[in-house]
Design an enzyme around this catalytic site. Structure first.
Site, PDB file in Angstrom:
ATOM      1  N   CYS A   1      49.036  -5.023  29.903  1.00 43.39           N
ATOM      2  CA  CYS A   1      48.639  -5.076  31.489  1.00 43.39           C
ATOM      3  C   CYS A   1      47.096  -5.136  31.754  1.00 43.39           C
ATOM      4  O   CYS A   1      46.410  -4.786  30.756  1.00 43.39           O
ATOM      5  CB  CYS A   1      49.463  -4.210  32.067  1.00 43.39           C
ATOM      6  SG  CYS A   1      51.284  -4.048  31.699  1.00 43.39           S
TER       7      CYS A   1
ATOM      8  N   ARG B   1      45.177 -10.611  31.893  1.00 42.02           N
ATOM      9  CA  ARG B   1      45.783  -9.807  30.862  1.00 42.02           C
ATOM     10  C   ARG B   1      47.420  -9.590  31.511  1.00 42.02           C
ATOM     11  O   ARG B   1      48.208  -9.155  30.366  1.00 42.02           O
ATOM     12  CB  ARG B   1      45.070  -8.201  30.939  1.00 42.02           C
ATOM     13  CG  ARG B   1      43.846  -8.296  30.568  1.00 42.02           C
ATOM     14  CD  ARG B   1      43.576  -6.766  30.582  1.00 42.02           C
ATOM     15  NE  ARG B   1      44.089  -6.031  29.792  1.00 42.02           N
ATOM     16  CZ  ARG B   1      44.254  -5.847  28.652  1.00 42.02           C
ATOM     17  NH1 ARG B   1      43.141  -6.203  27.814  1.00 42.02           N
ATOM     18  NH2 ARG B   1      44.888  -4.821  27.888  1.00 42.02           N
TER      19      ARG B   1
ATOM     20  N   TRP C   1      52.650  -7.339  32.805  1.00 43.13           N
ATOM     21  CA  TRP C   1      52.959  -8.206  31.983  1.00 43.13           C
ATOM     22  C   TRP C   1      54.009  -7.328  31.381  1.00 43.13           C
ATOM     23  O   TRP C   1      54.154  -6.703  30.560  1.00 43.13           O
ATOM     24  CB  TRP C   1      51.913  -8.691  30.895  1.00 43.13           C
ATOM     25  CG  TRP C   1      52.557  -9.496  29.780  1.00 43.13           C
ATOM     26  CD1 TRP C   1      53.018  -9.399  28.621  1.00 43.13           C
ATOM     27  CD2 TRP C   1      52.584 -10.979  30.043  1.00 43.13           C
ATOM     28  NE1 TRP C   1      53.356 -10.355  28.069  1.00 43.13           N
ATOM     29  CE2 TRP C   1      52.951 -11.426  29.021  1.00 43.13           C
ATOM     30  CE3 TRP C   1      52.071 -11.714  31.092  1.00 43.13           C
ATOM     31  CZ2 TRP C   1      53.258 -12.938  28.812  1.00 43.13           C
ATOM     32  CZ3 TRP C   1      52.162 -13.169  30.925  1.00 43.13           C
ATOM     33  CH2 TRP C   1      53.181 -13.726  29.906  1.00 43.13           C
TER      34      TRP C   1
ATOM     35  N   ASN D   1      49.429   0.530  30.512  1.00 48.30           N
ATOM     36  CA  ASN D   1      49.406  -0.647  29.698  1.00 48.30           C
ATOM     37  C   ASN D   1      49.883   0.066  28.328  1.00 48.30           C
ATOM     38  O   ASN D   1      49.205   0.885  27.800  1.00 48.30           O
ATOM     39  CB  ASN D   1      48.101  -0.948  29.684  1.00 48.30           C
ATOM     40  CG  ASN D   1      47.751  -1.997  28.554  1.00 48.30           C
ATOM     41  OD1 ASN D   1      46.534  -2.122  27.996  1.00 48.30           O
ATOM     42  ND2 ASN D   1      48.774  -2.934  28.107  1.00 48.30           N
ATOM     43  N   GLY D   2      50.847  -0.601  27.939  1.00 52.94           N
ATOM     44  CA  GLY D   2      51.340  -0.112  26.606  1.00 52.94           C
ATOM     45  C   GLY D   2      52.987  -0.151  26.513  1.00 52.94           C
ATOM     46  O   GLY D   2      53.605  -0.388  27.350  1.00 52.94           O
TER      47      GLY D   2
ATOM     48  N   GLU E   1      52.921 -27.185  12.077  1.00 53.16           N
ATOM     49  CA  GLU E   1      52.190 -26.554  13.139  1.00 53.16           C
ATOM     50  C   GLU E   1      50.589 -26.481  13.127  1.00 53.16           C
ATOM     51  O   GLU E   1      49.966 -26.600  14.001  1.00 53.16           O
ATOM     52  CB  GLU E   1      52.602 -24.770  12.850  1.00 53.16           C
ATOM     53  CG  GLU E   1      51.951 -23.876  13.961  1.00 53.16           C
ATOM     54  CD  GLU E   1      52.156 -24.238  15.524  1.00 53.16           C
ATOM     55  OE1 GLU E   1      52.792 -25.462  15.998  1.00 53.16           O
ATOM     56  OE2 GLU E   1      51.269 -23.394  15.949  1.00 53.16           O
TER      57      GLU E   1
ATOM     58  N   LYS F   1      48.079 -28.455  15.988  1.00 52.06           N
ATOM     59  CA  LYS F   1      46.693 -27.665  16.286  1.00 52.06           C
ATOM     60  C   LYS F   1      45.707 -28.500  16.332  1.00 52.06           C
ATOM     61  O   LYS F   1      44.968 -28.611  17.413  1.00 52.06           O
ATOM     62  CB  LYS F   1      46.450 -26.511  15.452  1.00 52.06           C
ATOM     63  CG  LYS F   1      47.218 -25.036  15.846  1.00 52.06           C
ATOM     64  CD  LYS F   1      47.509 -24.532  16.994  1.00 52.06           C
ATOM     65  CE  LYS F   1      48.777 -25.115  17.813  1.00 52.06           C
ATOM     66  NZ  LYS F   1      49.604 -24.445  18.586  1.00 52.06           N
TER      67      LYS F   1
ATOM     68  N   GLU G   1      46.318 -31.204  18.972  1.00 47.13           N
ATOM     69  CA  GLU G   1      46.175 -30.610  20.267  1.00 47.13           C
ATOM     70  C   GLU G   1      44.778 -30.375  20.635  1.00 47.13           C
ATOM     71  O   GLU G   1      44.406 -30.801  21.750  1.00 47.13           O
ATOM     72  CB  GLU G   1      46.870 -29.348  20.310  1.00 47.13           C
ATOM     73  CG  GLU G   1      48.358 -29.299  20.574  1.00 47.13           C
ATOM     74  CD  GLU G   1      49.166 -27.935  20.490  1.00 47.13           C
ATOM     75  OE1 GLU G   1      50.164 -27.825  21.106  1.00 47.13           O
ATOM     76  OE2 GLU G   1      48.674 -27.135  19.831  1.00 47.13           O
TER      77      GLU G   1
ATOM     78  N   HIS H   1      57.459 -41.673   0.343  1.00 49.60           N
ATOM     79  CA  HIS H   1      58.281 -42.838   0.772  1.00 49.60           C
ATOM     80  C   HIS H   1      57.806 -43.384   2.059  1.00 49.60           C
ATOM     81  O   HIS H   1      58.082 -43.494   2.993  1.00 49.60           O
ATOM     82  CB  HIS H   1      59.780 -42.090   1.017  1.00 49.60           C
ATOM     83  CG  HIS H   1      60.300 -41.398   0.030  1.00 49.60           C
ATOM     84  ND1 HIS H   1      60.945 -41.991  -1.045  1.00 49.60           N
ATOM     85  CD2 HIS H   1      60.364 -40.049  -0.578  1.00 49.60           C
ATOM     86  CE1 HIS H   1      61.441 -41.496  -2.051  1.00 49.60           C
ATOM     87  NE2 HIS H   1      60.818 -40.260  -1.741  1.00 49.60           N
TER      88      HIS H   1
ATOM     89  N   LYS I   1      50.203 -25.278  29.606  1.00 48.01           N
ATOM     90  CA  LYS I   1      50.637 -24.161  28.751  1.00 48.01           C
ATOM     91  C   LYS I   1      52.231 -24.151  28.821  1.00 48.01           C
ATOM     92  O   LYS I   1      52.840 -23.853  27.703  1.00 48.01           O
ATOM     93  CB  LYS I   1      50.074 -22.952  29.252  1.00 48.01           C
ATOM     94  CG  LYS I   1      50.394 -21.757  28.520  1.00 48.01           C
ATOM     95  CD  LYS I   1      49.625 -21.467  27.073  1.00 48.01           C
ATOM     96  CE  LYS I   1      50.313 -20.456  26.435  1.00 48.01           C
ATOM     97  NZ  LYS I   1      49.538 -20.516  24.933  1.00 48.01           N
TER      98      LYS I   1
HETATM   99  N1  GLU Z   1      55.702  -0.999  29.441  1.00 49.54           N
HETATM  100  C1  GLU Z   1      54.842  -1.280  30.690  1.00 49.54           C
HETATM  101  C2  GLU Z   1      55.977  -2.161  31.571  1.00 49.54           C
HETATM  102  O1  GLU Z   1      56.700  -2.768  31.154  1.00 49.54           O
HETATM  103  C3  GLU Z   1      53.617  -1.916  30.591  1.00 49.54           C
HETATM  104  C4  GLU Z   1      53.643  -3.138  30.105  1.00 49.54           C
HETATM  105  C5  GLU Z   1      52.331  -3.432  29.059  1.00 49.54           C
HETATM  106  O2  GLU Z   1      51.447  -2.727  29.352  1.00 49.54           O
HETATM  107  O3  GLU Z   1      52.486  -4.587  28.378  1.00 49.54           O
HETATM  108  O4  GLU Z   1      55.669  -2.079  32.899  1.00 49.54           O
END
Ligand code: GLU
Length: 616
Positions: A2, A30, A79, A105-106, A485, A489, A492, A508, A611
């Site tokens: 995030c 992010r 995220w 974030n985490g 793959e 790339k 692409e 063949h 994307k």
């Molecule tokens: N784990 C937290 C959430 O889901 C933060 C997400 C993240 O930083 O990726 O809200």
């Protein structure tokens, strides 16, 4: 992954609301499934948050409008990893009495046990996130009589996992506390006036060029225009170097890399390390379902399909059952009369929105009583709604249109499931399983070592191939997925025509195209197919093909036969060979990247591609 942004100032002339809004917008790359801002004024927290893109939320609830006299605010663009991207799960998260706010974030790995304990002690949770345990932990420490700083420190001691976080508390309006462990955090400073914290430098770059980069296990107390750092392991103050950033915003967003594609290739080791932390429970659920299944399919599109081919190979080895891989667009057509009830279908999609995959699964679900297991990078995506069980890869958002880190984490996730199956089946020796696990855990280091020493080699190879418009990417066994793959790339991002094929099958037909100098890239880890691959190399060499090989460090047979060789710094044993789709792919991604530059193309925006493919 995030984005966090925070500000604390003593200036009356600046608009904190606008600054925090613009700051979080610069971090939207992010994470972009939801967003929120908390501000502090008159001993109260003002919270605004919702799901959706930042601009949409701004139109809906005017995020940037906060109380006029606010001198402190925190913001977050999410995220999701734990809990769907809904308003209630968006950050900031508060404690029971709306006195403490946290952006994070985490991933807090032990959030379930902490949440249980806190709930038993009377805390009321509003969201499904792992993050929400943090304000409640701080609240319970403050209740014990500790001050704000010590409450944060004591709470952090209870967390297992990764965090970059920022906290504020109503009775401490003159400070923000931030801490970092494995998730990035930087501090920007306009000395004597304003201090910022952010997940990444571009967030505050238009406001100040002076910054501190936080290290793991550090905590910082931000006050207006000043900051103090503490090492969380020793509890001692730390003196840190104040840096001056000379990058432009655009370069800073890309972490100093010229393109997102390059940045994301370099992020592969980190993304893999995060994915290696997927909980054993989740892996076991997948493993048990697959172990008891009669009929198993795996379906996906594009890069995810090639990740599925590699993953299918690894799964089959440890599961001992046939798995049919079908491109999602063909799924219904091929299975209309043969899909059996009780089948298990693994769907793989970076976005979880790929229309062909979603339709295949929707069809299968409504047509037969089947089980759907999804592997995706996006929590709460459409595909997850049709799934019985979901594993979210931890690649973080991928901006480059051509998938890179999401490919390696998809293969890794399937490999992790495969090893859980191996443990259940007990067919492999326990000591062997340990060696496979060790090999899988060594993949980030192998990639890091490769990236450190081989960039000039790859650039040189690209230069020698500048006139080539057609390529073969050939391999046998599991490496056919890598060939396809790697070739994709190049198609692409460098607009070259490639055929990614089985080296044996290429006799063949395709071999008739080979003339002097025709480039053929052989993917050649020393697995059970290696001896036969030597024969294939000879066949193409005899017709004048230019042989470029991808081999392990100790290789001296195919390397000798090749015009150009790329060596992947890994052992050539069976434990590592099976995971070579993960360790070999960055070399081919880089080849495509530099070829794209050589041909004057933008690798982040390949022609005619988007994307997420949401049309048939
Ligand atoms: N784990 C937290 C959430 O889901 C933060 C997400 C993240 O930083 O990726 O809200």
């Amino acid at each position: 992954m995030c984005g966090i942004f925070g500000i604390i100032t003593n200036q009356d002339t600046i608009s904190v609301g606008n600054i925090v809004f613009e700051g979080i917008k610069r971090l939207e790359y992010r994470g972009y499934d939801s967003c929120g801002i908390v501000s502090l004024s008159n001993s109260k927290l003002y919270l605004k948050k919702d799901s959706g893109k930042i601009d949409e939320i701004q139109r809906k609830i005017n995020l940037a409008e906060i109380p006029n006299n606010s001198k402190l605010a925190l913001a977050h663009t999410r995220w999701a990893t734990h809990g769907a991207p809904t308003k209630i799960n968006s950050h900031p998260h508060l404690d029971c009495h709306n006195k403490i706010a946290v952006v994070h974030n985490g991933i807090i790995e032990n959030f379930l046990e902490l949440r249980k304990e806190l709930t038993q002690n009377g805390h009321i949770f509003r969201s499904e996130t792992d993050t929400e345990v943090i304000p409640h932990l701080i609240e319970s420490q403050m209740k014990k009589g500790l001050n704000f700083k010590d409450s944060v420190i004591e709470s952090l001691k209870l967390l297992k996992g990764a965090y970059g976080l920022a906290v504020c508390q109503v009775d401490n309006p003159n400070s923000i506390i931030v801490a970092r462990k494995e998730s990035p955090l930087v501090i920007g400073i306009d000395e004597g006036k304003t201090t910022y914290c952010a997940s990444d430098i571009p967030a505050f770059l238009p406001l100040t060029k002076k910054c501190y980069i936080m290290d793991d296990d550090e905590l910082a107390i931000l006050k207006a225009g000043e900051v103090e750092f503490i090492n969380l392991l020793t509890n001692e103050k730390v003196k840190k170097e104040l840096r001056t950033i000379e990058w432009s915003i655009d370069a800073a967003e890309k972490g100093g890399y010229e393109h997102f594609m390059l940045k994301e290739i370099y992020e592969e080791p980190t993304a893999i390390r995060r994915t290696l932390k997927i909980s054993k429970e989740q892996l076991k659920i997948f493993a048990n379902i697959l172990w008891s299944a009669e009929n198993i399919y795996i379906t996906a599109a594009g890069t995810s399909f090639y990740a599925s081919l590699a993953g299918k190979f690894i799964l089959t080895k440890f599961l001992g059952k046939y798995i049919q891989a079908i491109e999602c667009s063909e799924f219904q057509t091929q299975l209309t009369n043969s899909l059996k009830k009780d089948s298990v279908i693994i769907a793989v999609s970076q976005s979880g929105e790929t229309i062909d995959t979603v339709e295949a699964i929707r069809w299968a679900r409504s047509y037969k009583d089947v089980k759907i297991l999804t592997i995706t990078n996006v929590v709460g995506s459409t595909l997850t709604r049709y799934s019985d069980n979901v594993i979210v890869t931890q690649a973080g958002p991928e901006i480059g249109v051509a998938a890179t880190k999401t490919y390696s984490t998809q293969v890794l996730t399937l490999a992790l499931v495969a090893l859980e199956i191996a443990k259940l089946r007990k067919v492999e020796l326990e000591s062997d399983i340990v060696k496979y696990e060790r090999a899988l855990r060594s993949t980030p280091q192998i990639i890091e070592n490769f990236l450190k020493n081989n960039i000039d080699l790859i650039k040189g190879i690209v230069d020698t191939l500048d006139k080539s418009a057609q390529f073969f990417f050939l391999a046998r066994g599991i490496s056919i997925a890598t060939a396809k793959e790697g070739g994709l790339k190049l198609k692409e991002v460098a607009c070259r025509f490639i055929e990614g094929y089985s080296a044996a099958h290429a006799k063949h037909g395709p071999i008739s195209l080979v003339r002097a100098g025709f480039p053929i890239i052989f993917i050649a880890p020393p697995d059970e197919t290696y001896q036969r691959l030597i024969g294939n190399v000879m066949e193409f060499k005899a017709r004048g093909g230019k042989i470029i090989s991808l081999v392990v460090e100790s290789d001296n047979v195919i390397a000798e036969l090749s015009d150009l060789t790329i060596k992947i710094p890994q052992p050539g044993d069976k434990y590592h060979n099976i995971f070579s789709p993960i360790t070999f792919i960055p070399a081919l991604q880089l080849l495509a990247y530099y070829a794209s530059l050589l041909h004057g193309l933008d690798p982040d925006k390949p022609l005619n591609l988007s994307k997420t493919v949401t049309v048939h």
